[in-house]
Design a protein around this motif. Structure first.
Motif, PDB file in Angstrom:
ATOM      1  N   PHE A 150     -69.955   0.254   7.717  1.00  0.00           N
ATOM      2  CA  PHE A 150     -68.389   0.358   8.137  1.00  0.00           C
ATOM      3  C   PHE A 150     -67.734  -1.080   7.807  1.00  0.00           C
ATOM      4  O   PHE A 150     -68.113  -1.994   8.351  1.00  0.00           O
ATOM      5  N   ILE A 151     -66.498  -1.122   7.170  1.00  0.00           N
ATOM      6  CA  ILE A 151     -65.854  -2.419   7.044  1.00  0.00           C
ATOM      7  C   ILE A 151     -64.657  -2.110   7.122  1.00  0.00           C
ATOM      8  O   ILE A 151     -63.932  -1.328   6.645  1.00  0.00           O
ATOM      9  N   ASN A 152     -64.218  -2.921   8.419  1.00  0.00           N
ATOM     10  CA  ASN A 152     -62.685  -2.589   8.585  1.00  0.00           C
ATOM     11  C   ASN A 152     -62.073  -1.299   8.844  1.00  0.00           C
ATOM     12  O   ASN A 152     -61.085  -0.937   8.744  1.00  0.00           O
ATOM     13  N   LEU A 159     -69.725  -2.649  10.811  1.00  0.00           N
ATOM     14  CA  LEU A 159     -71.004  -2.379  11.358  1.00  0.00           C
ATOM     15  C   LEU A 159     -71.783  -2.137  10.103  1.00  0.00           C
ATOM     16  O   LEU A 159     -71.538  -1.636   9.095  1.00  0.00           O
ATOM     17  N   HIS A 160     -73.112  -2.852  10.239  1.00  0.00           N
ATOM     18  CA  HIS A 160     -74.035  -2.560   9.220  1.00  0.00           C
ATOM     19  C   HIS A 160     -75.572  -2.053   9.940  1.00  0.00           C
ATOM     20  O   HIS A 160     -75.959  -2.680  10.928  1.00  0.00           O
ATOM     21  N   ILE A 161     -76.012  -0.912   9.545  1.00  0.00           N
ATOM     22  CA  ILE A 161     -77.054  -0.275   9.934  1.00  0.00           C
ATOM     23  C   ILE A 161     -78.098  -0.242   8.889  1.00  0.00           C
ATOM     24  O   ILE A 161     -77.857   0.568   8.116  1.00  0.00           O
ATOM     25  N   ALA A 162     -79.401  -0.913   9.029  1.00  0.00           N
ATOM     26  CA  ALA A 162     -80.354  -0.496   8.071  1.00  0.00           C
ATOM     27  C   ALA A 162     -81.150   0.507   8.368  1.00  0.00           C
ATOM     28  O   ALA A 162     -81.118   0.847   9.449  1.00  0.00           O
ATOM     29  N   THR A 198     -65.962   8.147  19.624  1.00  0.00           N
ATOM     30  CA  THR A 198     -64.990   8.449  18.075  1.00  0.00           C
ATOM     31  C   THR A 198     -66.054   7.609  16.990  1.00  0.00           C
ATOM     32  O   THR A 198     -66.126   8.151  15.936  1.00  0.00           O
ATOM     33  N   LEU A 199     -66.528   6.657  17.388  1.00  0.00           N
ATOM     34  CA  LEU A 199     -67.458   6.060  16.342  1.00  0.00           C
ATOM     35  C   LEU A 199     -68.700   6.694  15.928  1.00  0.00           C
ATOM     36  O   LEU A 199     -68.840   7.009  14.806  1.00  0.00           O
ATOM     37  N   LEU A 200     -69.363   7.342  16.931  1.00  0.00           N
ATOM     38  CA  LEU A 200     -70.404   8.264  16.705  1.00  0.00           C
ATOM     39  C   LEU A 200     -69.766   9.372  15.601  1.00  0.00           C
ATOM     40  O   LEU A 200     -70.448   9.793  14.741  1.00  0.00           O
ATOM     41  N   ASN A 201     -68.917  10.096  16.151  1.00  0.00           N
ATOM     42  CA  ASN A 201     -68.020  11.045  15.336  1.00  0.00           C
ATOM     43  C   ASN A 201     -67.975  10.678  13.881  1.00  0.00           C
ATOM     44  O   ASN A 201     -68.108  11.452  12.933  1.00  0.00           O
ATOM     45  N   LEU A 202     -67.281   9.394  13.670  1.00  0.00           N
ATOM     46  CA  LEU A 202     -67.421   8.834  12.380  1.00  0.00           C
ATOM     47  C   LEU A 202     -68.431   8.664  11.523  1.00  0.00           C
ATOM     48  O   LEU A 202     -68.697   9.061  10.454  1.00  0.00           O
TER      49      LEU A 202
END
Length: 95
Positions: free
Chosen positions: A49-51, A67-70, A87-91
């Motif tokens: 996720f960027i901005n 957010l960066h998840i490998a 909300t973040l989890l839903n995205l």
């Protein structure tokens, strides 16, 4: 009414404990097991996720999230109630 509320709280707690056991079982798995079948050896699967911003009407819920998840990486989302974790989890799930 107080006994009903006690019963509701008891069942909510039991459900949360069951969910915790399931989450811990997943987190304890080896990262290799968590990789999808679409991954190629040596590839770097990534959720990024960027901005990212999200609002509901005029109410800004998330603002400038990076957010960066490998692949295989385990993360935890923590924060106060209403901070935007759901909300973040839903995205992340594409909702």
């Amino acid at each position: 009414m107080p006994l009903r509320q006690l019963a509701i709280n008891y069942h909510d707690r039991a459900a949360a404990l069951g969910a915790t056991d399931a989450i811990l079982a997943i987190l304890e798995q080896d990262a290799e097991v968590l990789k999808t079948g679409d991954s190629h050896p040596g590839s770097t699967d990534l959720i990024e996720f960027i901005n990212v911003r999200k609002s509901y009407g005029k109410r800004q819920v998330l603002n400038a999230i990076n957010l960066h998840i490998a692949a295989g990486e385990k993360i935890a989302l923590i924060g106060e109630s209403g901070a935007g974790k759901t909300t973040l989890l839903n995205l992340l799930l594409g909702f």
